[in-house]
Design a protein around this motif. Structure first.
Motif, PDB file in Angstrom:
ATOM      1  N   ALA A 171       0.717  -1.207  -0.071  1.00 49.30           N
ATOM      2  CA  ALA A 171       0.044   0.078  -0.051  1.00 49.30           C
ATOM      3  C   ALA A 171       0.821   1.274  -0.028  1.00 49.30           C
ATOM      4  O   ALA A 171       0.478   2.311  -0.564  1.00 49.30           O
ATOM      5  CB  ALA A 171      -0.967   0.002   1.067  1.00 49.30           C
ATOM      6  N   ASP A 172       1.856   1.308   0.669  1.00 45.18           N
ATOM      7  CA  ASP A 172       2.791   2.363   0.944  1.00 45.18           C
ATOM      8  C   ASP A 172       3.645   2.631  -0.591  1.00 45.18           C
ATOM      9  O   ASP A 172       3.504   3.822  -1.103  1.00 45.18           O
ATOM     10  CB  ASP A 172       3.832   2.199   1.914  1.00 45.18           C
ATOM     11  CG  ASP A 172       3.304   2.502   3.338  1.00 45.18           C
ATOM     12  OD1 ASP A 172       1.840   2.852   3.251  1.00 45.18           O
ATOM     13  OD2 ASP A 172       3.705   1.777   4.323  1.00 45.18           O
ATOM     14  N   GLU A 173       4.005   1.587  -1.010  1.00 49.26           N
ATOM     15  CA  GLU A 173       4.711   1.675  -2.265  1.00 49.26           C
ATOM     16  C   GLU A 173       3.852   2.273  -3.340  1.00 49.26           C
ATOM     17  O   GLU A 173       4.128   2.735  -4.209  1.00 49.26           O
ATOM     18  CB  GLU A 173       5.570   0.480  -2.471  1.00 49.26           C
ATOM     19  CG  GLU A 173       6.696   0.010  -1.518  1.00 49.26           C
ATOM     20  CD  GLU A 173       7.604  -1.097  -1.755  1.00 49.26           C
ATOM     21  OE1 GLU A 173       7.115  -1.845  -2.810  1.00 49.26           O
ATOM     22  OE2 GLU A 173       8.389  -1.435  -1.128  1.00 49.26           O
ATOM     23  N   LEU A 174       2.751   1.534  -3.528  1.00 46.68           N
ATOM     24  CA  LEU A 174       1.709   2.064  -4.541  1.00 46.68           C
ATOM     25  C   LEU A 174       1.360   3.452  -4.547  1.00 46.68           C
ATOM     26  O   LEU A 174       1.302   4.095  -5.437  1.00 46.68           O
ATOM     27  CB  LEU A 174       0.656   1.113  -4.585  1.00 46.68           C
ATOM     28  CG  LEU A 174       0.617  -0.291  -5.295  1.00 46.68           C
ATOM     29  CD1 LEU A 174      -0.689  -1.226  -4.701  1.00 46.68           C
ATOM     30  CD2 LEU A 174       1.078  -0.267  -6.414  1.00 46.68           C
ATOM     31  N   GLY A 175       1.532   4.024  -3.360  1.00 44.14           N
ATOM     32  CA  GLY A 175       0.938   5.203  -2.873  1.00 44.14           C
ATOM     33  C   GLY A 175       2.067   6.326  -3.595  1.00 44.14           C
ATOM     34  O   GLY A 175       2.060   7.487  -4.030  1.00 44.14           O
ATOM     35  N   ARG A 176       3.493   5.657  -3.386  1.00 46.71           N
ATOM     36  CA  ARG A 176       4.488   6.505  -3.912  1.00 46.71           C
ATOM     37  C   ARG A 176       4.852   6.333  -5.343  1.00 46.71           C
ATOM     38  O   ARG A 176       5.713   6.869  -5.897  1.00 46.71           O
ATOM     39  CB  ARG A 176       5.633   6.342  -2.908  1.00 46.71           C
ATOM     40  CG  ARG A 176       5.551   6.712  -1.533  1.00 46.71           C
ATOM     41  CD  ARG A 176       6.859   6.791  -0.684  1.00 46.71           C
ATOM     42  NE  ARG A 176       7.462   5.279  -0.831  1.00 46.71           N
ATOM     43  CZ  ARG A 176       7.432   4.295  -0.182  1.00 46.71           C
ATOM     44  NH1 ARG A 176       6.693   4.509   0.741  1.00 46.71           N
ATOM     45  NH2 ARG A 176       8.156   3.313  -0.375  1.00 46.71           N
ATOM     46  N   GLY A 177       4.209   5.176  -5.844  1.00 46.59           N
ATOM     47  CA  GLY A 177       4.427   4.967  -7.269  1.00 46.59           C
ATOM     48  C   GLY A 177       5.778   4.331  -7.421  1.00 46.59           C
ATOM     49  O   GLY A 177       6.691   4.109  -8.336  1.00 46.59           O
ATOM     50  N   GLU A 178       6.239   3.504  -6.335  1.00 45.60           N
ATOM     51  CA  GLU A 178       7.668   2.788  -6.270  1.00 45.60           C
ATOM     52  C   GLU A 178       7.509   1.200  -6.059  1.00 45.60           C
ATOM     53  O   GLU A 178       8.289   0.635  -5.593  1.00 45.60           O
ATOM     54  CB  GLU A 178       8.373   3.458  -5.202  1.00 45.60           C
ATOM     55  CG  GLU A 178       8.800   4.710  -5.514  1.00 45.60           C
ATOM     56  CD  GLU A 178       9.603   5.528  -4.208  1.00 45.60           C
ATOM     57  OE1 GLU A 178       9.730   4.486  -3.282  1.00 45.60           O
ATOM     58  OE2 GLU A 178       9.814   6.617  -4.427  1.00 45.60           O
ATOM     59  N   ALA A 179       6.318   0.807  -6.502  1.00 47.91           N
ATOM     60  CA  ALA A 179       6.002  -0.686  -5.988  1.00 47.91           C
ATOM     61  C   ALA A 179       6.596  -1.405  -7.302  1.00 47.91           C
ATOM     62  O   ALA A 179       6.385  -1.270  -8.572  1.00 47.91           O
ATOM     63  CB  ALA A 179       4.554  -1.191  -6.044  1.00 47.91           C
ATOM     64  N   ASP A 180       7.401  -2.556  -6.822  1.00 51.73           N
ATOM     65  CA  ASP A 180       7.996  -3.452  -7.943  1.00 51.73           C
ATOM     66  C   ASP A 180       7.435  -4.859  -7.645  1.00 51.73           C
ATOM     67  O   ASP A 180       7.468  -5.208  -6.411  1.00 51.73           O
ATOM     68  CB  ASP A 180       9.510  -3.647  -7.926  1.00 51.73           C
ATOM     69  CG  ASP A 180      10.161  -2.108  -8.324  1.00 51.73           C
ATOM     70  OD1 ASP A 180       9.521  -1.471  -9.171  1.00 51.73           O
ATOM     71  OD2 ASP A 180      11.159  -1.879  -7.506  1.00 51.73           O
ATOM     72  N   VAL A 181       7.245  -5.624  -8.718  1.00 48.68           N
ATOM     73  CA  VAL A 181       6.923  -7.021  -8.479  1.00 48.68           C
ATOM     74  C   VAL A 181       7.985  -7.897  -9.027  1.00 48.68           C
ATOM     75  O   VAL A 181       8.652  -7.387 -10.021  1.00 48.68           O
ATOM     76  CB  VAL A 181       5.540  -7.528  -9.015  1.00 48.68           C
ATOM     77  CG1 VAL A 181       4.451  -6.675  -8.109  1.00 48.68           C
ATOM     78  CG2 VAL A 181       5.526  -6.927 -10.622  1.00 48.68           C
ATOM     79  N   ASP A 182       8.097  -9.013  -8.709  1.00 46.36           N
ATOM     80  CA  ASP A 182       8.861  -9.947  -9.293  1.00 46.36           C
ATOM     81  C   ASP A 182       8.239 -10.930 -10.284  1.00 46.36           C
ATOM     82  O   ASP A 182       7.168 -11.563  -9.742  1.00 46.36           O
ATOM     83  CB  ASP A 182       9.497 -11.016  -7.976  1.00 46.36           C
ATOM     84  CG  ASP A 182      10.456 -10.209  -7.057  1.00 46.36           C
ATOM     85  OD1 ASP A 182      11.189  -9.334  -7.667  1.00 46.36           O
ATOM     86  OD2 ASP A 182      10.194 -10.227  -5.843  1.00 46.36           O
ATOM     87  N   VAL A 183       8.630 -10.801 -11.333  1.00 46.44           N
ATOM     88  CA  VAL A 183       8.106 -11.751 -12.522  1.00 46.44           C
ATOM     89  C   VAL A 183       9.162 -13.027 -12.899  1.00 46.44           C
ATOM     90  O   VAL A 183      10.157 -12.481 -13.348  1.00 46.44           O
ATOM     91  CB  VAL A 183       7.970 -10.878 -13.804  1.00 46.44           C
ATOM     92  CG1 VAL A 183       7.011 -11.928 -14.805  1.00 46.44           C
ATOM     93  CG2 VAL A 183       6.865  -9.762 -13.337  1.00 46.44           C
ATOM     94  N   LYS A 184       8.715 -13.985 -12.803  1.00 55.32           N
ATOM     95  CA  LYS A 184       9.664 -15.316 -13.044  1.00 55.32           C
ATOM     96  C   LYS A 184       8.863 -16.071 -14.242  1.00 55.32           C
ATOM     97  O   LYS A 184       7.827 -16.572 -14.182  1.00 55.32           O
ATOM     98  CB  LYS A 184       9.524 -16.004 -11.705  1.00 55.32           C
ATOM     99  CG  LYS A 184      10.617 -17.352 -12.094  1.00 55.32           C
ATOM    100  CD  LYS A 184      10.595 -18.380 -10.732  1.00 55.32           C
ATOM    101  CE  LYS A 184      11.407 -17.541  -9.685  1.00 55.32           C
ATOM    102  NZ  LYS A 184      11.572 -18.220  -8.597  1.00 55.32           N
ATOM    103  N   LEU A 185       9.633 -16.150 -15.278  1.00 57.08           N
ATOM    104  CA  LEU A 185       8.969 -16.996 -16.422  1.00 57.08           C
ATOM    105  C   LEU A 185       9.950 -18.370 -16.117  1.00 57.08           C
ATOM    106  O   LEU A 185      11.081 -18.558 -16.232  1.00 57.08           O
ATOM    107  CB  LEU A 185       9.622 -16.211 -17.903  1.00 57.08           C
ATOM    108  CG  LEU A 185       9.277 -15.023 -17.911  1.00 57.08           C
ATOM    109  CD1 LEU A 185       9.404 -14.380 -19.214  1.00 57.08           C
ATOM    110  CD2 LEU A 185       7.733 -14.704 -17.953  1.00 57.08           C
ATOM    111  N   MET A 186       9.061 -19.403 -16.019  1.00 54.73           N
ATOM    112  CA  MET A 186       9.615 -20.594 -15.883  1.00 54.73           C
ATOM    113  C   MET A 186       9.211 -21.476 -17.016  1.00 54.73           C
ATOM    114  O   MET A 186       7.993 -21.872 -17.318  1.00 54.73           O
ATOM    115  CB  MET A 186       9.015 -21.362 -14.493  1.00 54.73           C
ATOM    116  CG  MET A 186       9.080 -20.519 -13.227  1.00 54.73           C
ATOM    117  SD  MET A 186       8.396 -21.147 -11.817  1.00 54.73           S
ATOM    118  CE  MET A 186       9.443 -22.569 -11.709  1.00 54.73           C
TER     119      MET A 186
END
Length: 247
Positions: A171-186
């Motif tokens: 919630a905090d990172e989305l509010g600051r526009g700094e949210a990252d997610v890990d995407v793994k292609l398996m």
């Protein structure tokens, strides 16, 4: 009859061709037929040698170059920031239904090689090691010093429990526009002595739709999944008491 006088008649009848040219031509023909097999052999060896030397020469230009994979989050939904913020005081996990629209890129700097995302690959989206969504990735390749991309790769989750620590940070990172997610292609897992599984790990920013930094690529040796029936048997053995064993 006596011997012919010198200079009156030829000693050998050359059939009217005159002089000793017949012997010279005959020797030349014999020499030609003698060296013809060697010439043909040299030409055949050259025909086979040129491709063998040409391809390593061309491949040498690709040495030291490696393909780059990257991922962009073109869009997402189901990450309700307001609900996450309202539930800060609640220790129970929040259930989310996230959906991610991904774009996968391959940048192939080599001219004589091909980099691919194999058919049967699965995209897994996680946040702080909490798995949020997954979905299939169509197989595609990049080649000939070009950049190739495939979009509308959908990954989704249903009633995903997100722990409090991840919920609050998200919630905090989305509010600051700094949210990252890990995407793994398996890549697809095949179980044999010489098989490997392609794993591409990326970190993509939410909300901007820009490509991630170059992903990490590795090749893992897949292991057989645990047998559920065997796991249940072991659990039943652990639950048995000494009294049950004596009976």
């Amino acid at each position: 009859m006596g011997a012919h006088a010198s200079g009156t008649e030829p000693l050998i009848d050359d059939g009217g061709r005159g002089g000793g040219d017949g012997g010279c031509c005959s020797n030349a023909r014999e020499l030609f037929w003698d060296i013809l097999p060697a010439v043909l052999g040299a030409l055949a060896a050259l025909v086979f040698a040129v491709p063998l030397l040409y391809w390593p020469y061309q491949m040498s230009f690709d040495n030291g170059k490696y393909p780059e994979y990257s991922v962009a989050v073109a869009g997402f939904s189901g990450l309700d920031v307001d609900a996450a913020a309202a539930g800060r005081a609640t220790p129970t996990p929040t259930l989310l239904d996230p959906t991610f629209d991904l774009t996968v890129f391959i940048k192939e700097p080599r001219r004589w090689s091909t980099a691919c995302v194999p058919r049967g690959t699965t995209a897994v989206v996680s946040y702080r090691r909490v798995r949020l969504a997954s979905g299939p990735v169509p197989g595609f390749c990049g080649q000939n010093e070009n950049a190739t991309e495939v979009g509308n790769v959908m990954a989704w989750g249903t009633a995903v429990p997100v722990p409090r620590f991840a919920r609050d940070t998200l919630a905090d990172e989305l509010g600051r526009g700094e949210a990252d997610v890990d995407v793994k292609l398996m890549g697809p897992a095949r179980y044999c002595a010489t098989c490997y599984q392609l794993v591409i790990e990326c970190k993509a920013r939410l909300g901007r739709g820009e490509a991630s930094p170059p992903c990490t690529v590795r090749y893992d040796t897949p292991t057989l999944p645990d047998d559920p029936a065997r796991g249940r048997q072991q659990a039943r053995k652990q639950l048995r008491t000494p009294q049950d064993s004596s009976e």
